[in-house]
Design an enzyme around this catalytic site. Structure first.
Site, PDB file in Angstrom:
ATOM      1  N   CYS A  54       0.843  -1.199   0.000  1.00 21.26           N
ATOM      2  CA  CYS A  54       0.000   0.000   0.000  1.00 21.26           C
ATOM      3  C   CYS A  54       0.881   1.253   0.000  1.00 21.26           C
ATOM      4  O   CYS A  54       1.856   1.359   0.744  1.00 21.26           O
ATOM      5  CB  CYS A  54      -0.912   0.005   1.219  1.00 21.26           C
ATOM      6  SG  CYS A  54      -2.002   1.439   1.277  1.00 21.26           S
ATOM      7  N   CYS A  58      -0.737   5.199   6.631  1.00 21.03           N
ATOM      8  CA  CYS A  58      -1.524   4.974   7.848  1.00 21.03           C
ATOM      9  C   CYS A  58      -0.638   4.358   8.926  1.00 21.03           C
ATOM     10  O   CYS A  58      -0.017   3.312   8.725  1.00 21.03           O
ATOM     11  CB  CYS A  58      -2.717   4.073   7.554  1.00 21.03           C
ATOM     12  SG  CYS A  58      -3.843   4.759   6.311  1.00 21.03           S
ATOM     13  N   CYS A  61      -0.764   0.452  10.207  1.00 23.05           N
ATOM     14  CA  CYS A  61      -0.861  -0.631   9.238  1.00 23.05           C
ATOM     15  C   CYS A  61       0.500  -1.111   8.752  1.00 23.05           C
ATOM     16  O   CYS A  61       1.305  -0.333   8.227  1.00 23.05           O
ATOM     17  CB  CYS A  61      -1.708  -0.179   8.051  1.00 23.05           C
ATOM     18  SG  CYS A  61      -1.990  -1.489   6.838  1.00 23.05           S
ATOM     19  N   CYS A  98     -17.547  -9.794   3.774  1.00 25.43           N
ATOM     20  CA  CYS A  98     -16.882  -8.586   3.292  1.00 25.43           C
ATOM     21  C   CYS A  98     -15.626  -8.952   2.519  1.00 25.43           C
ATOM     22  O   CYS A  98     -14.765  -9.673   3.029  1.00 25.43           O
ATOM     23  CB  CYS A  98     -16.526  -7.663   4.454  1.00 25.43           C
ATOM     24  SG  CYS A  98     -15.926  -6.042   3.915  1.00 25.43           S
ATOM     25  N   CYS A 130     -20.625  -7.278   1.329  1.00 22.08           N
ATOM     26  CA  CYS A 130     -20.024  -6.001   1.694  1.00 22.08           C
ATOM     27  C   CYS A 130     -18.699  -5.847   0.965  1.00 22.08           C
ATOM     28  O   CYS A 130     -17.991  -6.827   0.729  1.00 22.08           O
ATOM     29  CB  CYS A 130     -19.782  -5.928   3.200  1.00 22.08           C
ATOM     30  SG  CYS A 130     -21.257  -6.197   4.199  1.00 22.08           S
ATOM     31  N   CYS A 190     -20.905   1.497   5.967  1.00 23.52           N
ATOM     32  CA  CYS A 190     -20.272   0.895   7.138  1.00 23.52           C
ATOM     33  C   CYS A 190     -19.070   1.772   7.471  1.00 23.52           C
ATOM     34  O   CYS A 190     -18.070   1.768   6.740  1.00 23.52           O
ATOM     35  CB  CYS A 190     -19.844  -0.536   6.817  1.00 23.52           C
ATOM     36  SG  CYS A 190     -18.970  -1.375   8.158  1.00 23.52           S
ATOM     37  N   ARG A 260     -20.356  -3.584  15.425  1.00 17.58           N
ATOM     38  CA  ARG A 260     -19.638  -4.838  15.233  1.00 17.58           C
ATOM     39  C   ARG A 260     -18.249  -4.740  15.855  1.00 17.58           C
ATOM     40  O   ARG A 260     -17.513  -3.789  15.586  1.00 17.58           O
ATOM     41  CB  ARG A 260     -19.510  -5.141  13.739  1.00 17.58           C
ATOM     42  CG  ARG A 260     -18.978  -6.523  13.417  1.00 17.58           C
ATOM     43  CD  ARG A 260     -18.861  -6.767  11.931  1.00 17.58           C
ATOM     44  NE  ARG A 260     -19.887  -6.135  11.157  1.00 17.58           N
ATOM     45  CZ  ARG A 260     -21.141  -6.575  11.037  1.00 17.58           C
ATOM     46  NH1 ARG A 260     -21.484  -7.673  11.673  1.00 17.58           N
ATOM     47  NH2 ARG A 260     -22.018  -5.933  10.303  1.00 17.58           N
TER      48      ARG A 260
END
Length: 386
Positions: A54, A58, A61, A98, A130, A190, A260
């Site tokens: 990626c 962030c 991560c 998902c 999802c 979500c 959740r």
């Protein structure tokens, strides 16, 4: 539905530390949850459909190219592999599934492959579908809906006032634009965040009220699981009673959202996972997470049933699996999943059906990084875990 408590009340509740007072708060949040959702649950499972490499920064991560950590890698899954994991999720008792990819968007080739996987899951399972694919244009959101996606996940991660400490390459306003594009396409939203990134208690309240303004269908609650080699790799786990308290506060601020428990719940909550459910949770991310292990699905089902909650399909999760009758399936009609084993009922007893949920411990490969580029915010790339 407006929040059940004011911002000042939330700030005051955020300061309590006595376990008895937290238990009283949990009872209040439980009443709000049961009043709106009765005994229904909303159990989800995921697959990490594309991982690693990626370009964003962030700080939580290990997939970020700025993290000095081994990168979990695999290329975009084939559509048939996605279906295999969806069938396993359904067999394990999930209501929804998902399909998650890394980064802030997919190349056209990978996005087309992703849509093919969605169509297979829509055609061959009873699962709600999802998507979590990073930033979306209105056109791509519409394409997801046409393929069979019903809800799109896109977190804000933290309060807007703390956001630049979490990432500088993904703008907060860009996240809001993606959420708006999802709504424009007629899809459910979500939207949640991660607790324990170094934000203050005031900023947790800020995030909760910002989420209330967004008014998502579903709110995933994550707690930081510090990964070595990331910006937040030195943080301690969250105190489990503190985590339970904030789940209850979030429930009272967002009384109508589906809550959740997701990433970090095993490591941060430990034996208080059931108390966290009583704090207002509708469901969990069953099985494993993107790059870390979770509970066994049977443990999760037992936890909810022990509280008198039903893990069967309900009108608000998967009892009406295809309301648009896509691909010719009539509402409620069961597709021929594992049909070669089910034609002869007597043969079922001798069939060994192996449930192969997503398992990062066996299905990811890791690549060591060399000389990760400096983080754009000037923070150290690698922070050792104390």
């Amino acid at each position: 539905m407006p929040p059940l408590i004011t911002r000042d009340e939330a700030l005051a509740l955020g300061e309590i530390e006595d376990h008895g007072q937290i238990e009283a708060l949990v009872r209040r949040a439980w009443e709000a949850r049961v009043e709106r959702f009765a005994d229904s649950t909303d159990m989800c499972s995921l697959v990490n459909a594309k991982s690693g490499g990626c370009a964003e920064d962030c700080g939580f991560c290990a997939q970020s190219r700025f993290a000095e950590a081994e990168t979990p890698m695999h290329a975009m899954m084939e559509p048939e592999q996605v279906l295999e994991h969806a069938r396993a999720a359904e067999a394990a008792g999930a209501h929804r599934f998902c399909m998650v990819t890394q980064g802030q968007g997919l190349a056209k080739r990978d996005f087309d492959k992703y849509l093919q996987g969605v169509r297979l899951v829509a055609r061959h399972t009873h699962l709600k579908r999802c998507a979590s694919v990073g930033h979306l244009s209105a056109a791509r959101a519409a394409a997801l809906r046409e393929a069979g996606i019903q809800r799109v996940h896109h977190n804000v991660e933290t309060a807007s006032s703390y956001y630049d400490e979490v990432t500088t390459t993904v703008r907060y306003e860009g996240r809001l634009r993606t959420i708006a594009a999802v709504r424009e396409a007629g899809l459910e939203t979500c939207v949640g965040g991660i607790l324990n990134l170094g934000e203050t208690r005031q900023q947790r309240v800020e995030m909760a009220f910002e989420l209330a303004a967004i008014d998502p269908t579903s709110v995933p609650i994550n707690m930081l699981n510090p990964r070595p080699g990331t910006k937040f790799g030195d943080r301690e786990f969250m105190d489990p009673w503190e985590a339970v308290k904030w789940i209850a506060i979030f429930r009272l601020i967002l009384p109508d959202a589906l809550f959740r428990l997701c990433g970090g719940r095993v490591e941060n909550l430990g034996e208080l996972q059931q108390l966290a459910v009583e704090a207002g949770i509708n469901g969990v991310m069953m099985g494993n997470f993107l790059t870390t292990l979770g509970n066994d699905p049977e443990q999760d089902r037992e936890m909810f049933e022990g509280l008198g909650l039903s893990v069967a399909r309900q009108p608000d999760n998967a009892s009406n699996p295809r309301p648009d009758n896509r691909s010719g399936w009539l509402s409620g009609e069961t597709p021929e999943v594992l049909d070669e084993h089910l034609r002869d009922g007597d043969a079922c007893e001798s069939v060994d059906l192996k449930v192969r949920l997503w398992d990062p411990s066996t299905q990811l490969r890791y690549r060591a990084k060399r000389n990760a580029p400096p983080r754009p915010d000037g923070a150290p790339n690698r922070v050792p875990v104390r």
